[in-house]
Design a protein around this motif. Structure first.
Motif, short mmCIF file in Angstrom:
data_model
loop_
_atom_site.label_atom_id
_atom_site.label_comp_id
_atom_site.label_asym_id
_atom_site.label_seq_id
_atom_site.Cartn_x
_atom_site.Cartn_y
_atom_site.Cartn_z
N TYR A 1 0.83 -1.21 0.00
CA TYR A 1 0.00 0.00 0.00
C TYR A 1 0.87 1.27 0.00
CZ TYR A 1 -3.49 3.38 1.75
OH TYR A 1 -4.30 4.46 1.91
N ARG B 1 2.14 2.00 -3.48
CA ARG B 1 1.08 2.46 -4.38
C ARG B 1 0.68 3.91 -4.07
NH1 ARG B 1 -3.41 -0.72 -3.26
NH2 ARG B 1 -2.34 -1.94 -1.68
N GLN B 2 0.54 4.22 -2.77
CA GLN B 2 0.07 5.57 -2.39
C GLN B 2 1.10 6.64 -2.69
OE1 GLN B 2 -3.49 4.55 -2.03
NE2 GLN B 2 -2.98 6.65 -1.60
N CYS B 3 2.38 6.36 -2.37
CA CYS B 3 3.43 7.36 -2.62
C CYS B 3 3.56 7.62 -4.12
CB CYS B 3 4.77 6.90 -2.05
SG CYS B 3 4.82 6.93 -0.24
N GLU C 1 1.27 7.16 -6.45
CA GLU C 1 0.06 7.86 -6.92
C GLU C 1 0.16 9.36 -6.65
OE1 GLU C 1 -4.60 7.92 -5.75
OE2 GLU C 1 -3.71 5.91 -5.85
N GLU C 2 0.64 9.70 -5.44
CA GLU C 2 0.75 11.12 -5.06
C GLU C 2 1.81 11.83 -5.90
OE1 GLU C 2 -1.11 14.07 -3.21
OE2 GLU C 2 -1.63 11.98 -2.80
N LEU D 1 -4.24 9.43 3.92
CA LEU D 1 -4.51 10.13 2.66
C LEU D 1 -4.57 11.64 2.84
CD1 LEU D 1 -7.09 7.71 1.01
CD2 LEU D 1 -4.65 7.93 0.56
N LEU E 1 -0.98 12.80 3.27
CA LEU E 1 -0.25 12.76 2.00
C LEU E 1 -0.59 13.96 1.13
CD1 LEU E 1 -0.42 9.02 0.83
CD2 LEU E 1 1.65 10.31 1.31
N SER E 2 -1.87 14.31 1.08
CA SER E 2 -2.28 15.41 0.20
C SER E 2 -1.72 16.76 0.67
CB SER E 2 -3.80 15.48 0.10
OG SER E 2 -4.35 15.69 1.39
#
Length: 815
Positions: free
Chosen positions: A618, A621-623, A625-626, A662, A665-666
């Motif tokens: 995860y 994937r998240q890093c 995507e950002e 999330l 991250l944003s």
């Protein structure tokens, strides 16, 4: 790039490549080998098989190409004796000279070698086949001597005969067995070049085969003999071509008073020249060292001079109309660094073995030539000066710091009452003559000019906290950048956030900077320019204003402590407060597995994916995507360090599986997110490409023959555990997308491979200890090879997991 599938009987298994089981991978002994020495021998023989199967695939393609070339020969000969010939017999003989003989030699070689590779036995001998192939190189000599006239004849016949033109434009080459493509169209000109290319390929294969054939194997002396014949043949047909260029050497001087001097790269008449530039109290003089006979007094030759009273700097607006600076591609610079590291490594080995001083001198000479090339081609930041009476001059510098130093030194002298003047030829001769005695910088800044006892620099990680700054006269939007030197020039490595509208910025930001033989740290303080008309200038211009700059030496004794060392740099009346500490390579290598298996950092990738029921962790994937959402156009993404405290905060959130991930991250700075992704891979208990396969990756990337390399590198990917492989392919595609934005983010595939290579691929702790007893140069060479492995996959056409996992081997059909 098309591939051919190979039958399972030709599917070699590296001894390093074992069966997958559960979370890890356990090596399986090959042919019952179990002891360390036997395993080494087994691995050598398996690499030998990989080289041979790759060569066999390319040999099949070569034979198909020769067949395609021969196909029109018979009908052309048949028409030659008729009343309407397409070509005369003489023209046919000239164009197709020796092709039939070459075809027969290679067909016989292929037919003999193929069964030996398909029914593999490690004791099988095939050296006599290569020896026979080498002994028939006389046919190639005849072909090469005729090659130029064959091409000219084919071209003339195409122009005068439409039928022959149609034939020579589209010759059909049969695709390899099991290939999706049955035929490809190739021109006659391209096919006529293939035999010339083939001798070089065969020589590379012989080199690879010898490397992986035990000295006591019956093939060894036969392969040695074949290689000797091939190399002699190559040098005989290449002796008229000498690609080496003699390096230009240069130095500096003054009478009046010399204020500053140094080596700069001048862009003159479209080419880069190394100049020694002398700044006197009233004049700037650009010189080069005259070539003189050995033992004669050396002298400078003046290329041009500008009295400081007439010297002006063009404004950014005027610079827009100046010619564009051609920047050398990153991959050429990286390749040269790799060559330099390899030569340094050889020098160290020669010294350790008390080798001949002549051999060491020869290596040092080669190293100087390569370092000189790097010195000449790496600078890209323009420094323009203009003589108000006409001519403009352009230097290229490696850092904004250096440009600022020269500009400030000139502007300081220009504050005095200066008179314009013209030097007579005698005065100019006297002034240039004084340069040699007055110069303060004596040697070109390359490591081959340094004494052996000089510090080789630091290899590892420098942790720097930029605390605050004071001394500004008025409020401004302020930030700092950090630069360190590597291979003789400086690179920007980190950047603080902009502190808005203040005279006392409080950044308190921590960065981790990787060092490659670095000796100095520079801190530059800038005022941010928000004027839209001045932004996005191409031509490598930096529009933000330097408020102050300073440099400190990285003394290994002072820096290598476990505690933070606080310091202040004074720059133009501004004081910047910072702290730093250093972690050596061996310390940074120690991967400590996490005690608790609940988090993600320091936990095996297979454990994380199993727990998450995902194919890719995860966090990855998240890093990614950002970064793709809002950081893909960020200049220096993945190269510029994020703030360490932000990275640690993100690490804690991912480890705790916090529901606010999330949102956090944003809001987070994009460099911190990129840094978190790099930290995750660095803290894995073992690198993503595994400890076990590390030696095999190092051997695979060193193979010279493209087909053998392709064969081996794809085989190694298939040998990775599934979670590692799927995650690696996911990261690979992301990095390719980042590199597509290179014109904006300045991150090429080579830059990204440099950042990620040593993180994804490192020797195990046991191996690294062995490495670290060697000189840091050898270590650096290892890092270069790690970069090359990742670069190989980044430059490769898309790799699909399912295609790869079909139990077959893939070969490149690029011959």
């Amino acid at each position: 790039m098309p591939y051919i599938d190979e039958s399972p009987t030709m599917s070699p298994q590296l001894s390093a490549c074992g069966q997958e089981s559960g979370d890890g991978v356990s090596p399986t002994p090959t042919d019952g080998l179990s002891t360390g020495g036997e395993r080494e021998a087994g691995k050598g023989l398996e690499m030998r098989k990989l080289v041979l199967s790759g060569f066999l695939a390319s040999e099949e393609i070569y034979i198909n190409q020769l067949e395609a070339l021969l196909l029109p020969m018979k009908p052309l000969k048949a028409t030659a004796t008729t009343s309407q010939p397409v070509l005369t017999l003489q023209q046919i003989e000239t164009i197709f000279y020796k092709i039939q003989d070459i075809y027969e030699i290679h067909k016989e070689f292929y037919d003999s070698l193929c069964p030996k590779v398909q029914q593999w036995d490690s004791n099988v001998t095939m050296g006599h086949l290569f020896q026979k192939l080498a002994s028939q190189l006389g046919v190639y000599k005849a072909f090469v001597d005729n090659y130029k006239i064959a091409l000219e004849t084919a071209e003339k016949c195409s122009q005068s005969n439409y039928q022959f033109q149609k034939i020579s434009e589209e010759l059909k080459v049969k695709g390899p067995k099991d290939s999706k493509e049955s035929h490809t169209s190739v021109t006659m000109e391209a096919l006529l070049y293939k035999p010339i290319d083939r001798v070089t390929r065969s020589t590379l294969v012989l080199h690879d085969l010898l490397k992986h054939t035990p000295a006591d194997h019956p093939d060894y002396p036969l392969l040695q003999d074949a290689l000797r014949i091939s190399q002699n043949f190559l040098s005989s047909i290449n002796e008229d071509i000498d690609p080496r260029r003699t390096a230009v050497t240069t130095p500096k001087g003054e009478t009046r008073q010399l204020v500053k001097d140094g080596f700069l790269v001048e862009l003159s008449e479209g080419s880069r020249k190394l100049r020694h530039v002398f700044l006197f109290t009233d004049v700037l003089l650009c010189a080069k060292l005259k070539k003189t006979a050995v033992g004669k007094h050396q002298q400078y030759d003046c290329k041009w001079y500008v009295p400081l009273a007439d010297l002006v700097f063009p404004s950014p607006e005027e610079s827009e109309h100046c010619p564009q600076v051609h920047v050398i591609p990153d991959h050429e610079l990286e390749d040269m660094k790799m060559k330099i590291s390899a030569i340094k490594s050889e020098v160290q080995k020669e010294k350790a073995n008390k080798g001949q001083s002549r051999a060491i001198e020869r290596l040092k000479k080669k190293m100087f030539e390569n370092e000189f090339w790097l010195l000449l081609n790496s600078p890209a930041i323009p420094f323009r000066i203009h003589n108000r009476n006409g001519k403009s001059y352009l230097f290229l510098l490696s850092s904004d710091y250096e440009r600022s130093e020269w500009r400030e030194a000139i502007q300081k002298l220009q504050k005095k009452d200066l008179q314009a003047f013209v030097l007579s030829s005698v005065e100019l001769q006297v002034l240039t003559g004084s340069c040699f005695k007055l110069r303060t910088v004596h040697n070109i800044p390359v490591t081959s000019n340094k004494d052996d006892d000089e510090s080789p620099g630091l290899y590892g990680f420098l942790h720097v906290i930029v605390h605050s700054a004071k001394g500004f006269k008025q409020s401004a939007n302020l930030y700092c950048t950090l630069e360190v030197d590597s291979f003789g020039y400086f690179v920007s490595k980190a950047k603080t956030r902009v502190f808005r509208d203040t005279t006392e910025p409080q950044w308190n930001e921590e960065f981790e900077i990787e060092l490659e033989g670095s000796q100095s740290l520079r801190i530059l303080c800038y005022e941010k320019c928000y004027d839209k008309t001045k932004l996005n200038k191409d031509n490598n211009e930096i529009v933000d204003k330097i408020m102050g700059k300073g440099q400190i030496q990285l003394d290994p004794q002072a820096v290598q402590t476990k505690n933070w060392h606080m310091d202040v740099i004074e720059m133009n009346g501004i004081k910047v407060e910072f702290s730093m500490k250093f972690t050596s390579r061996d310390m940074s290598l120690k991967r400590t597995p996490s005690k608790k298996q609940t988090g993600v950092f320091g936990v095996k990738i297979s454990v994380v994916t199993k727990r998450e029921r995902s194919k890719v962790p995860y966090i990855v994937r998240q890093c990614i995507e950002e970064v793709e959402k809002r950081g893909i156009e960020e200049v220096g993404i993945y190269r510029i360090s994020g703030v360490a405290t932000d990275i640690q905060a993100l690490k804690a959130v991912f480890d705790a599986n916090n529901k606010d991930i999330l949102v956090m991250l944003s809001d987070m700075d994009i460099n911190a997110i990129a840094g978190t992704l790099k930290l995750y891979f660095r803290e894995l208990p073992e690198p993503l490409l595994t400890d076990r396969l590390y030696p095999a990756f190092m051997e695979g990337i060193a193979l010279s023959d493209p087909a053998a390399k392709e064969n081996c590198m794809m085989h190694l990917l298939r040998s990775l555990p599934d979670p590692n492989l799927i995650t690696f392919l996911f990261l690979l595609e992301h990095l390719k997308r980042v590199a597509e934005k290179e014109p904006i983010n300045k991150m090429s595939l080579h830059n990204l491979a440099t950042v990620f290579g040593p993180t994804l691929l490192r020797p195990s702790e046991g191996e690294s200890k062995g490495h670290l007893t060697l000189a840091s140069d050898i270590w650096s060479h290892d890092v270069m090879a790690q970069v090359q492995v990742l670069l190989y996959y980044l430059q490769h056409p898309p790799i699909s997991f399912t295609e790869l996992k079909r139990n077959t081997l893939y070969f490149s059909t690029d011959v």
